[in-house]
Scaffold this motif. Structure first.
Motif, mmCIF file in Angstrom:
data_model
loop_
_atom_site.group_PDB
_atom_site.id
_atom_site.type_symbol
_atom_site.label_atom_id
_atom_site.label_comp_id
_atom_site.label_asym_id
_atom_site.label_seq_id
_atom_site.Cartn_x
_atom_site.Cartn_y
_atom_site.Cartn_z
ATOM 1 N N VAL A 72 -10.580 14.969 13.029
ATOM 2 C CA VAL A 72 -11.949 14.885 12.524
ATOM 3 C C VAL A 72 -12.512 13.535 12.929
ATOM 4 C CG1 VAL A 72 -13.383 14.752 10.460
ATOM 5 C CG2 VAL A 72 -11.573 16.473 10.605
ATOM 6 N N VAL A 73 -13.671 13.533 13.597
ATOM 7 C CA VAL A 73 -14.273 12.289 14.046
ATOM 8 C C VAL A 73 -15.712 12.202 13.550
ATOM 9 C CG1 VAL A 73 -14.893 13.330 16.288
ATOM 10 C CG2 VAL A 73 -14.825 10.836 16.060
ATOM 11 N N GLY A 74 -16.091 11.040 13.035
ATOM 12 C CA GLY A 74 -17.453 10.827 12.561
ATOM 13 C C GLY A 74 -18.324 10.195 13.632
ATOM 14 N N VAL A 75 -19.504 10.764 13.860
ATOM 15 C CA VAL A 75 -20.440 10.222 14.851
ATOM 16 C C VAL A 75 -21.825 10.101 14.238
ATOM 17 C CG1 VAL A 75 -19.178 11.152 16.827
ATOM 18 C CG2 VAL A 75 -20.997 12.502 15.785
ATOM 19 N N ASP A 76 -22.603 9.150 14.752
ATOM 20 C CA ASP A 76 -23.985 8.997 14.294
ATOM 21 C C ASP A 76 -24.922 8.570 15.413
ATOM 22 O OD1 ASP A 76 -23.324 6.385 14.743
ATOM 23 O OD2 ASP A 76 -23.868 5.659 12.751
ATOM 24 N N GLY A 77 -24.437 8.535 16.658
ATOM 25 C CA GLY A 77 -25.276 8.135 17.775
ATOM 26 C C GLY A 77 -25.137 6.681 18.149
ATOM 27 N N SER A 78 -24.365 5.918 17.380
ATOM 28 C CA SER A 78 -24.176 4.502 17.687
ATOM 29 C C SER A 78 -23.095 4.329 18.749
ATOM 30 C CB SER A 78 -23.780 3.740 16.426
ATOM 31 O OG SER A 78 -22.507 4.173 15.979
ATOM 32 N N ARG A 79 -23.084 3.148 19.351
ATOM 33 C CA ARG A 79 -22.080 2.836 20.352
ATOM 34 C C ARG A 79 -20.674 2.920 19.748
ATOM 35 N NH1 ARG A 79 -20.748 -2.808 22.140
ATOM 36 N NH2 ARG A 79 -19.522 -2.657 24.056
ATOM 37 N N GLU A 80 -20.548 2.481 18.491
ATOM 38 C CA GLU A 80 -19.255 2.536 17.820
ATOM 39 C C GLU A 80 -18.754 3.965 17.689
ATOM 40 O OE1 GLU A 80 -21.740 -0.582 15.521
ATOM 41 O OE2 GLU A 80 -22.050 1.137 16.821
ATOM 42 N N SER A 81 -19.653 4.842 17.273
ATOM 43 C CA SER A 81 -19.225 6.220 17.059
ATOM 44 C C SER A 81 -18.924 6.921 18.385
ATOM 45 C CB SER A 81 -20.279 7.002 16.272
ATOM 46 O OG SER A 81 -21.442 7.240 17.032
ATOM 47 N N PHE A 82 -19.594 6.523 19.456
ATOM 48 C CA PHE A 82 -19.269 7.103 20.755
ATOM 49 C C PHE A 82 -17.874 6.674 21.206
ATOM 50 C CE2 PHE A 82 -24.046 7.355 21.851
ATOM 51 C CZ PHE A 82 -24.123 8.600 21.281
ATOM 52 N N ALA A 83 -17.476 5.444 20.880
ATOM 53 C CA ALA A 83 -16.111 5.003 21.184
ATOM 54 C C ALA A 83 -15.103 5.855 20.430
ATOM 55 C CB ALA A 83 -15.948 3.528 20.827
ATOM 56 N N ALA A 84 -15.403 6.147 19.154
ATOM 57 C CA ALA A 84 -14.520 7.003 18.359
ATOM 58 C C ALA A 84 -14.485 8.418 18.924
ATOM 59 C CB ALA A 84 -14.994 7.027 16.906
ATOM 60 N N LEU A 85 -15.630 8.917 19.352
ATOM 61 C CA LEU A 85 -15.705 10.262 19.915
ATOM 62 C C LEU A 85 -14.879 10.363 21.187
ATOM 63 C CD1 LEU A 85 -16.928 13.117 19.922
ATOM 64 C CD2 LEU A 85 -18.907 12.169 21.146
#
Length: 343
Positions: free
Chosen positions: A23-36
């Motif tokens: 399960v990965v959380g995203v919100d459109g930020s650069r941080e969340s893209f790294a997690a994705l």
């Protein structure tokens, strides 16, 4: 929002059977893209499904607040379309099976939704940068809150806070002659050809560090780390940091303070027994290290030489609480590498 991505060249091998979802959380930020990116690359190795979670809030300019089920159905369809576009633009070089992706929009602004969705996941993955939006939304007021409350492992993918920090890393990398491939890359030549900040950041030693102390949770962290080392063909460094006050009764020194060399030998013997009793695939190269240093300091130093550190979150004994309770928080706030907290 397209950012420069490191080149992904694919794994040399993969798991033979699927596990619980990532399960990965995203919100459109650069941080969340790294997690994705991290989660999708992991899924290529492990053949797991990835549940991509987006929390809708008023502040994220996705239209008017939905007031009924019809409105939410409309907003949900719009969010799923955006999530699909992020996978296409930010992770185009990762050969993920699109049929293995699940998109989950939720009406939430805190970590509660992610905890609920991920309570049976194999792990929850989030991105983090100091005071970044994904940290505020998914991790709450502190970077450790999600890891503290989760019932499954939480992996926090760290990216540099600013360009200055990245330049410092680039300078350090410039003086390393024999860097192996990144834990998420399988092709050294491709890594060396790739340019850019994220590509340089990827040039970390192929290793995973796990902290152990003999507690149940640290052994669980060790076996989680062994699984990942097998998937990524990474060397597993097992770190046992000890202090005399935490060693308990050392034979022959019940009424006296043991010399440091005796404590060191006891620590090495203990570590060897822990590793021998753990379920570690035969294919994993294991390096054991016992150091006379506090756990937090030892692991933070080790984090400077690896791309991934894995620790347990909290235990039942006093020693476990000392070693893994505060250490997990410090690892999240004081290190630059990816950190997994195992519950």
């Amino acid at each position: 929002m397209t950012h420069q991505n490191e080149t992904y060249t694919g794994p040399k091998h993969a798991a033979t059977a699927p596990e619980a979802d990532i399960v990965v959380g995203v919100d459109g930020s650069r941080e969340s893209f790294a997690a994705l990116r991290w989660a999708l690359a992991e899924s290529v190795l492990s053949r797991q499904r990835v549940n991509i979670v987006f929390g809708w809030t008023r502040s994220w300019d996705l239209g008017a607040e939905p007031h009924d089920e019809e409105d939410w159905t409309r907003v949900r369809a719009s969010i799923i379309k955006v999530l699909n576009s992020w996978v296409s633009t930010e992770c185009a070089d990762i050969p993920v099976d699109r049929a293995s992706l699940v998109f989950t929009p939720v009406k939430a602004s805190g970590p509660e939704a992610l905890l609920e969705i991920g309570h049976r996941a194999q792990q929850i993955v989030v991105g983090r940068r100091s005071l970044g939006r994904v940290a505020r939304w998914f991790l709450g007021s502190t970077s450790a809150s999600l890891a503290e409350d989760a019932t499954v492992p939480v992996t926090v993918v760290r990216i540099p806070a600013d360009d200055a920090e990245q330049v410092e890393q680039d300078i350090e990398q410039a003086f390393v002659d024999d860097l192996p491939r990144n834990v998420l890359d399988a092709d050294v030549e491709s890594m060396q050809r790739h340019e850019g900040h994220q590509g340089q950041q990827a040039r970390k030693a192929e290793s995973i560090v796990v902290g152990v102390d003999g507690s149940r949770l640290s052994m669980k962290a060790l076996e989680f780390a062994a699984r990942e080392a097998s998937l990524h063909q990474a060397t597993l460094h097992v770190l046992y940091c000890w202090q005399l006050k935490d060693m308990g009764n050392i034979p022959g020194y019940q009424n006296a303070i043991a010399p440091i060399e005796v404590g060191q030998q006891t620590a090495e013997d203990t570590l060897a027994e822990l590793v021998a009793n753990a379920r570690i695939p035969d294919t994993v190269t294991v390096r054991t290290h016992a150091f006379h240093i506090s756990p937090a300091k030892g692991l933070i130093h080790a984090a400077n030489h690896t791309s991934w550190v894995i620790v347990g979150s909290r235990g039942l004994s006093g020693l476990d609480a000392h070693f893994l309770g505060s250490v997990s928080k410090q690892m999240l706030t004081m290190t630059d590498c990816t950190v997994t907290i195992v519950r």
